[in-house]
Design an enzyme around this catalytic site. Structure first.
Site, PDB file in Angstrom:
ATOM      1  N   LEU A  10       1.130  25.364  45.622  1.00 49.83           N
ATOM      2  CA  LEU A  10       2.168  26.237  45.081  1.00 49.83           C
ATOM      3  C   LEU A  10       1.496  27.393  44.363  1.00 49.83           C
ATOM      4  O   LEU A  10       0.897  27.230  43.303  1.00 49.83           O
ATOM      5  CB  LEU A  10       3.062  25.462  44.104  1.00 49.83           C
ATOM      6  CG  LEU A  10       3.648  24.132  44.602  1.00 49.83           C
ATOM      7  CD1 LEU A  10       4.541  23.515  43.535  1.00 49.83           C
ATOM      8  CD2 LEU A  10       4.414  24.328  45.909  1.00 49.83           C
ATOM      9  N   CYS A  12      -0.456  31.428  45.426  1.00 51.25           N
ATOM     10  CA  CYS A  12      -1.652  31.892  46.131  1.00 51.25           C
ATOM     11  C   CYS A  12      -2.117  33.223  45.555  1.00 51.25           C
ATOM     12  O   CYS A  12      -2.424  34.171  46.286  1.00 51.25           O
ATOM     13  CB  CYS A  12      -1.375  32.013  47.638  1.00 51.25           C
ATOM     14  SG  CYS A  12      -2.877  32.086  48.652  1.00 51.25           S
ATOM     15  N   GLY A  16      -5.074  30.490  43.346  1.00 60.16           N
ATOM     16  CA  GLY A  16      -4.694  29.840  44.597  1.00 60.16           C
ATOM     17  C   GLY A  16      -5.560  30.265  45.767  1.00 60.16           C
ATOM     18  O   GLY A  16      -5.958  29.441  46.597  1.00 60.16           O
ATOM     19  N   ALA A  17      -5.857  31.555  45.856  1.00 63.08           N
ATOM     20  CA  ALA A  17      -6.707  32.046  46.936  1.00 63.08           C
ATOM     21  C   ALA A  17      -8.104  31.439  46.853  1.00 63.08           C
ATOM     22  O   ALA A  17      -8.729  31.114  47.886  1.00 63.08           O
ATOM     23  CB  ALA A  17      -6.791  33.568  46.888  1.00 63.08           C
ATOM     24  N   VAL A 134      -7.012  23.939  30.611  1.00 61.93           N
ATOM     25  CA  VAL A 134      -7.725  24.318  29.390  1.00 61.93           C
ATOM     26  C   VAL A 134      -9.186  24.579  29.719  1.00 61.93           C
ATOM     27  O   VAL A 134      -9.869  23.739  30.299  1.00 61.93           O
ATOM     28  CB  VAL A 134      -7.642  23.217  28.314  1.00 61.93           C
ATOM     29  CG1 VAL A 134      -8.385  23.649  27.048  1.00 61.93           C
ATOM     30  CG2 VAL A 134      -6.195  22.880  27.987  1.00 61.93           C
ATOM     31  N   GLU A 192      -4.806  41.335  30.178  1.00 62.17           N
ATOM     32  CA  GLU A 192      -3.693  41.701  31.043  1.00 62.17           C
ATOM     33  C   GLU A 192      -3.074  43.023  30.573  1.00 62.17           C
ATOM     34  O   GLU A 192      -3.306  43.480  29.451  1.00 62.17           O
ATOM     35  CB  GLU A 192      -2.634  40.604  31.013  1.00 62.17           C
ATOM     36  CG  GLU A 192      -3.113  39.234  31.452  1.00 62.17           C
ATOM     37  CD  GLU A 192      -3.339  39.142  32.946  1.00 62.17           C
ATOM     38  OE1 GLU A 192      -2.859  40.036  33.681  1.00 62.17           O
ATOM     39  OE2 GLU A 192      -4.002  38.186  33.381  1.00 62.17           O
ATOM     40  N   ASP A 203      -1.378  31.697  24.177  1.00 60.69           N
ATOM     41  CA  ASP A 203      -2.197  31.000  25.159  1.00 60.69           C
ATOM     42  C   ASP A 203      -3.047  29.922  24.485  1.00 60.69           C
ATOM     43  O   ASP A 203      -3.095  28.767  24.932  1.00 60.69           O
ATOM     44  CB  ASP A 203      -3.089  32.011  25.885  1.00 60.69           C
ATOM     45  CG  ASP A 203      -4.062  31.354  26.852  1.00 60.69           C
ATOM     46  OD1 ASP A 203      -3.645  31.039  27.983  1.00 60.69           O
ATOM     47  OD2 ASP A 203      -5.239  31.150  26.479  1.00 60.69           O
ATOM     48  N   LYS A 207      -2.995  25.553  24.700  1.00 64.56           N
ATOM     49  CA  LYS A 207      -4.187  24.740  24.958  1.00 64.56           C
ATOM     50  C   LYS A 207      -4.476  23.799  23.796  1.00 64.56           C
ATOM     51  O   LYS A 207      -4.911  22.660  24.001  1.00 64.56           O
ATOM     52  CB  LYS A 207      -5.374  25.663  25.220  1.00 64.56           C
ATOM     53  CG  LYS A 207      -5.224  26.489  26.494  1.00 64.56           C
ATOM     54  CD  LYS A 207      -6.281  27.568  26.596  1.00 64.56           C
ATOM     55  CE  LYS A 207      -6.101  28.408  27.851  1.00 64.56           C
ATOM     56  NZ  LYS A 207      -7.059  29.544  27.926  1.00 64.56           N
TER      57      LYS A 207
END
Length: 429
Positions: A10, A12, A16-17, A134, A192, A203, A207
């Protein structure tokens, strides 16, 4: 050779790639390690027709129906690298309840509602692994829940966000301000376009909740974590820390309290340059674990990025695939302790406070009186400058955070205190 272990992916994006690439490049090694080949039978994405370059997969396995993919009878393991709460929670709960093992990197979901995932895993008799959630490729969560399972962990202190660590490292090395360091981090791809989750500590707090849950055998959610970001850290703060032989880091700190509870917090803090975490710079992560029998342990490495995160995902995939072939599963969630989470006000901390004051007789005595009023002991006082540029720098002994916060509030009301230029906690001494 056993039948293939069939995997649904789920997401990409960058992670994911990398998962797809590593599955292809390491296919024979993974088969040897597991005892069966891995077959990628479906990849759920937002846009199935998007050009994905040289990704080594049959385009026909892409789908926009993630829920339909996880419900397929031929899927054994679901890997989720989409992130977010919904619809990821629905997909993973569905998979786990159906007995499909899950590997996820979704820290936000685990911190927000890990209980739903763990309960679904028990219901379906499936594995739930999340090493990649994490500190990227750093092998951290499995040692906490397996290697140190026979020990009593007392404290976990970590740098778990690479973006903020890069910013603070740049401020320390170059004397730059927060905005300038953030611009550099953005230009280099460490931050980002919207860095809020990183620089405001969200974030790291997610964690911290995961780490505390494993370390203390207690369900800890994001709502149990005290959080402060680094946006208020100034170049003057960094310079003051240097003068004390310290550096500033955004720390996640999870500790057992003397009354049998736990505290979990994320905030910037001064730490001595002799502390093992002080030398962790740029976008690297590190976690310092203290246990009764094992003593002090440190885990260090790259905590983010497509390849490091994919490495952790594949490590979990090997584990769940082996369990599936042997007809076993990993130990269930360990939350038997159910320790109470203490509010930040009850946690004992130390403060570094810088005051811009009028340089006149009686000021120091009046300031000391405010500290005494709240039963806060002063460790050191330094004064620099005279006249309109007098600066008092006070470092306290350990005291309840609520008492320290009230002390600072009362100091603001004194007519000879022009401003409080810095308030930072001090850790690691």
């Amino acid at each position: 050779m056993a039948d293939p272990v069939k995997v649904a992916l789920l997401g990409c994006g960058s992670v994911g790639a990398e998962v797809v690439r590593l599955l292809h490049e390491q296919s024979s090694d993974l088969t040897a390690r597991i005892g069966a080949p891995i077959e990628l039978v479906g990849i759920a994405v937002r846009r199935a027709g998007r050009d994905r370059g040289t990704l080594p997969v049959d385009p026909s396995i892409f789908t926009t129906d993630a829920l339909g993919l996880v419900k397929r009878d031929d899927v054994d393991v679901v890997i989720e690298v989409v992130g977010g709460i919904e619809p990821a929670r629905t997909w993973l709960v569905e998979a786990l309840r159906a007995g499909k093992s899950v590997v996820t990197a979704n820290k936000a979901l685990l911190a927000e509602d890990g209980a739903s995932l763990h309960d679904a895993a028990v219901e379906g008799g499936a594995d739930l692994y999340y090493e990649a959630a994490v500190a990227g490729a750093i092998p951290l969560l499995r040692p906490l829940r397996e290697s140190l399972h026979g020990d009593k962990i007392t404290r976990v202190t970590g740098i778990v966000n690479g973006t903020t660590n890069f910013i603070l490292s740049a401020m320390d090395a170059k004397g730059s301000g927060f905005s300038e360091a953030l611009e550099e981090a953005t230009a280099l791809g460490y931050a980002e376009a919207d860095p809020t989750a990183d620089v405001e500590g969200f974030d790291a707090a997610a964690k911290a909740a995961i780490l505390a849950s494993l370390a203390f055998h207690t369900r800890v959610g994001a709502e149990n974590v005290y959080r402060e970001g680094i946006t208020e850290v100034s170049a003057a703060d960094v310079a003051s820390a240097k003068a004390m032989g310290c550096t500033i880091k955004l720390l996640c700190i999870a500790t057992r309290t003397v009354d049998g509870g736990i505290s979990v917090r994320v905030h910037p803090a001064m730490i001595p340059r002799t502390h093992p975490l002080a030398g962790v710079n740029d976008a690297f992560n590190a976690v310092f674990v203290e246990a009764e029998a094992a003593g002090q342990l440190m885990f260090y490495g790259r905590g983010a990025g497509g390849a490091p995160t994919a490495s952790a995902v594949l490590g979990d995939l090997v584990a769940v695939a082996r369990n599936r072939l042997s007809g076993s599963r990993a130990a269930s969630e360990s939350s038997y302790a159910s320790l109470p989470c203490r509010p930040m006000g009850e946690v004992r901390t130390r403060y570094h406070i810088s005051l811009d004051v009028a340089d006149r007789a009686g000021v120091l005595a009046a300031v000391a009186g405010v500290f005494a009023k709240h039963d806060v002991s002063i460790a050191t006082v330094n004064q620099s400058g005279r006249g309109d540029k007098a600066l008092l720098v006070i470092v306290t002994h350990s005291a309840p955070d609520a008492a320290l916060a009230q002390t600072v509030s009362d100091l603001r009301s004194l007519d000879f205190v022009k401003s409080i230029t810095s308030v930072l906690r001090v850790e690691g001494e």
